[in-house]
Write an enzyme that holds these catalytic residues in place. Structure first.
Site, mmCIF file in Angstrom:
data_model
loop_
_atom_site.group_PDB
_atom_site.id
_atom_site.type_symbol
_atom_site.label_atom_id
_atom_site.label_comp_id
_atom_site.label_asym_id
_atom_site.label_seq_id
_atom_site.Cartn_x
_atom_site.Cartn_y
_atom_site.Cartn_z
ATOM 1 C CG ASP A 14 -1.808 -1.212 1.212
ATOM 2 O OD1 ASP A 14 -1.798 -1.918 0.225
ATOM 3 O OD2 ASP A 14 -2.590 -1.247 2.096
ATOM 4 C CE LYS A 112 -3.973 -4.161 1.528
ATOM 5 N NZ LYS A 112 -4.843 -3.137 2.244
ATOM 6 C CB CYS A 157 -2.053 -2.880 5.158
ATOM 7 S SG CYS A 157 -3.640 -2.396 5.299
HETATM 8 C C1 VGL Z 1 -4.498 0.578 5.921
HETATM 9 C C2 VGL Z 1 -6.193 1.630 7.221
HETATM 10 C C3 VGL Z 1 -7.206 1.411 6.401
HETATM 11 C C4 VGL Z 1 -3.119 0.242 5.511
HETATM 12 C C5 VGL Z 1 -5.503 0.634 4.854
HETATM 13 O O1 VGL Z 1 -2.749 0.170 4.383
HETATM 14 O O2 VGL Z 1 -2.538 0.212 6.477
HETATM 15 N N1 VGL Z 1 -4.964 1.084 6.779
HETATM 16 N N2 VGL Z 1 -7.178 0.896 5.117
#
Ligand code: VGL
Ligand code: ZN
Length: 213
Positions: A14, A112, A157
């Site tokens: 991410d 995701k 994540c």
């Molecule tokens: C994430 C919160 C919500 C992450 C993704 O990538 O850590 N955190 N969505």
């Protein structure tokens, strides 16, 4: 020097605009990992990435629950859910990877969080463990046995992706200087590192990669 062992892959979690300074769910110092990741990318022959990729009506967004604000925790279809600002909406700038990353050499991207009813912190499964992203079967078919994980955010994540990887039988590393935590609570990042260590995930700094992996 470069890791040419085809059983080893770098997994970037991410590294998207919304998790970087200026983004909707900016992780403090998130941009500090970009030069580190750039250097790591030069050291791995196999690179994979995950991408948080929500529909606008995703139920992890506080804005989709009347009277709720980000940071609050609710029960979402039987699972505890932290509510987030609207982030990483499919097709938006925030969902795109940082322009500072070289994406051309990535082998595959696993998206995701596409099902609006359930969040997905792990790059493998959603939080209810009903759906999967295809990452496991990809790794299995590609003969990858070692994963070096980094990216954002450490306490969400990155943590859940690395814990799943370890549980699924991969030798799993987290690069501590190539990740940062959201730290909704000030110690969340530290706690995540402890949890990872306790689960058998190996922690190391980017400078140690070539010597250890
Ligand atoms: C994430 C919160 C919500 C992450 C993704 O990538 O850590 N955190 N969505
Ligand atoms: Zn998300």
């Amino acid at each position: 020097m470069r890791i040419n062992n085809s059983q080893v892959a770098l997994l970037l979690v991410d590294v998207q605009n919304d998790f970087l300074p200026g983004g909707a769910l900016a992780v403090k110092e998130g941009d500090r990992i970009l030069p580190v990741i750039q250097k790591l990318q030069g050291q791995f022959s196999r690179i994979l990435a995950t991408q948080d990729f929500h529909p606008q009506d995703h139920e992890s967004f506080a804005a989709n629950h009347s009277g709720k604000t980000p940071g609050e925790v609710i029960d979402l279809h039987g699972f505890s859910q932290v509510l987030w600002p609207v982030h990483c909406v499919q097709g938006t700038w925030g969902a795109a990877f940082s322009e500072q990353l070289q994406t051309a050499s990535w082998e595959a991207i696993f998206q995701k969080g596409k099902n609006k009813s359930v969040d997905s912190y792990s790059g493998f499964f959603d939080n209810a463990r009903r759906g999967d992203t295809g990452l496991y079967s990809y790794l299995h078919q590609a003969g990858i046995r070692t994963l070096v994980v980094c990216g954002l955010a450490l306490d969400y994540c990155v943590k859940f992706t690395a814990l799943d990887a370890q549980e699924l039988g991969f030798e799993t590393y987290v690069i501590t200087d190539a990740t940062r935590a959201v730290n909704l609570h000030s110690q969340d990042g530290e706690k995540a590192l402890e949890e990872l260590k306790h689960a058998g995930v190996k922690l190391m700094e980017s400078t140690q990669v070539l010597a250890y992996v």
